[in-house]
Design an enzyme around this catalytic site. Structure first.
Site, short mmCIF file in Angstrom:
data_model
loop_
_atom_site.label_atom_id
_atom_site.label_comp_id
_atom_site.label_asym_id
_atom_site.label_seq_id
_atom_site.Cartn_x
_atom_site.Cartn_y
_atom_site.Cartn_z
N LYS A 156 -0.22 -8.11 6.86
CA LYS A 156 0.75 -7.60 6.88
C LYS A 156 1.62 -9.71 6.64
O LYS A 156 1.36 -10.14 7.27
CB LYS A 156 1.37 -7.03 7.49
CG LYS A 156 0.81 -5.37 7.89
CD LYS A 156 1.37 -4.70 8.47
CE LYS A 156 1.27 -3.36 8.74
NZ LYS A 156 1.20 -2.38 10.34
N SER A 176 14.31 -3.99 13.54
CA SER A 176 14.08 -5.20 12.36
C SER A 176 13.77 -5.39 11.44
O SER A 176 14.75 -6.61 10.90
CB SER A 176 12.59 -5.84 13.03
OG SER A 176 12.30 -6.19 14.97
N ARG A 227 13.96 5.76 19.57
CA ARG A 227 15.29 5.60 18.68
C ARG A 227 16.73 7.09 19.06
O ARG A 227 17.39 6.85 18.39
CB ARG A 227 15.69 4.27 17.94
CG ARG A 227 15.45 2.83 17.77
CD ARG A 227 15.31 2.24 16.29
NE ARG A 227 13.96 2.43 16.28
CZ ARG A 227 13.65 1.89 15.22
NH1 ARG A 227 14.11 0.93 15.09
NH2 ARG A 227 12.25 2.88 15.06
N HIS A 263 14.65 -4.87 21.55
CA HIS A 263 13.17 -4.47 22.26
C HIS A 263 13.62 -4.92 23.68
O HIS A 263 13.30 -4.70 24.58
CB HIS A 263 12.86 -5.69 21.24
CG HIS A 263 12.11 -5.47 19.86
ND1 HIS A 263 12.11 -5.96 18.96
CD2 HIS A 263 11.46 -4.23 19.72
CE1 HIS A 263 11.90 -5.51 17.66
NE2 HIS A 263 11.42 -4.38 18.15
#
Ligand code: PNS
Length: 165
Positions: free
Chosen positions: A41, A127, A90, A17
């Site tokens: 969440k 993460s 990615r 990040h």
């Protein structure tokens, strides 16, 4: 003034990040890291903790600020006069969903999404994986800033003592 948002959940912030935010900061006059604080969440770190860790991680970038947002990312952008969203890609597997979000966001507001290829050394980094590996005792110290690693280790130990992981 060219402003961009770098949105994400950042639970927790990783070196990948920070790489994307740093590169965005060279492309735009101002970058706002937009931390999704949606309460529905379950997160390992609270919104306040995630924002604080990002502020600490981005201290070296003069034109980067960090803010939380709830609701639509496009509303956050409109309220701040932001017309660009920067996302790291990615792998090809990221692309389909990111394209869909980019097109949806463009249909909601005057925002362009700018995709920045993740640096190869971070292409496997997420993460969720960092948390999973750390939960089972794997070494993630090279994947997150040192102080984040300390907090991650402490939080997982807390959760373990509560029988929660
Ligand atoms: O780090 P993440 O989990 O990939 O971040 C996803 C995030 C927060 C950028 C995305 O879920 C988002 O923009 N959420 C805000 C709600 C919203 O605007 N939804 C419509 C997306 S097209």
């Amino acid at each position: 003034m060219r402003r961009a948002a770098c949105p994400g959940t950042f639970d927790p912030v990783t070196n990948g990040h920070i790489d994307i935010v740093g590169r965005a900061s060279t492309l735009f006059d101002e970058v706002v890291v937009a931390v999704g604080v949606n309460k529905s969440k379950r997160r390992l770190f609270s919104a306040e903790e995630r924002i604080e860790m990002l502020r600490e991680s981005c201290r070296g970038f003069d034109n980067v600020t960090v803010d939380g947002f709830d609701g639509l990312l496009t509303t956050f952008c409109e309220e701040r006069g932001i017309h660009a969203i920067v996302k790291g890609l990615r792998a090809a597997s990221d692309f389909d969903y990111e394209l869909q979000m980019a097109q949806m966001n463009a249909s909601l507001a005057e925002v362009e999404t700018v995709f920045v290829p993740t640096s190869p050394e971070y292409s496997f980094l997420a993460s969720s994986l960092v948390k999973e590996v750390a939960t089972f005792g794997g070494d993630v110290s090279g994947l997150v800033p040192g102080f984040v690693h300390e907090r991650l280790t402490a939080r997982l130990a807390e959760r373990r003592s509560q029988g929660d992981v």
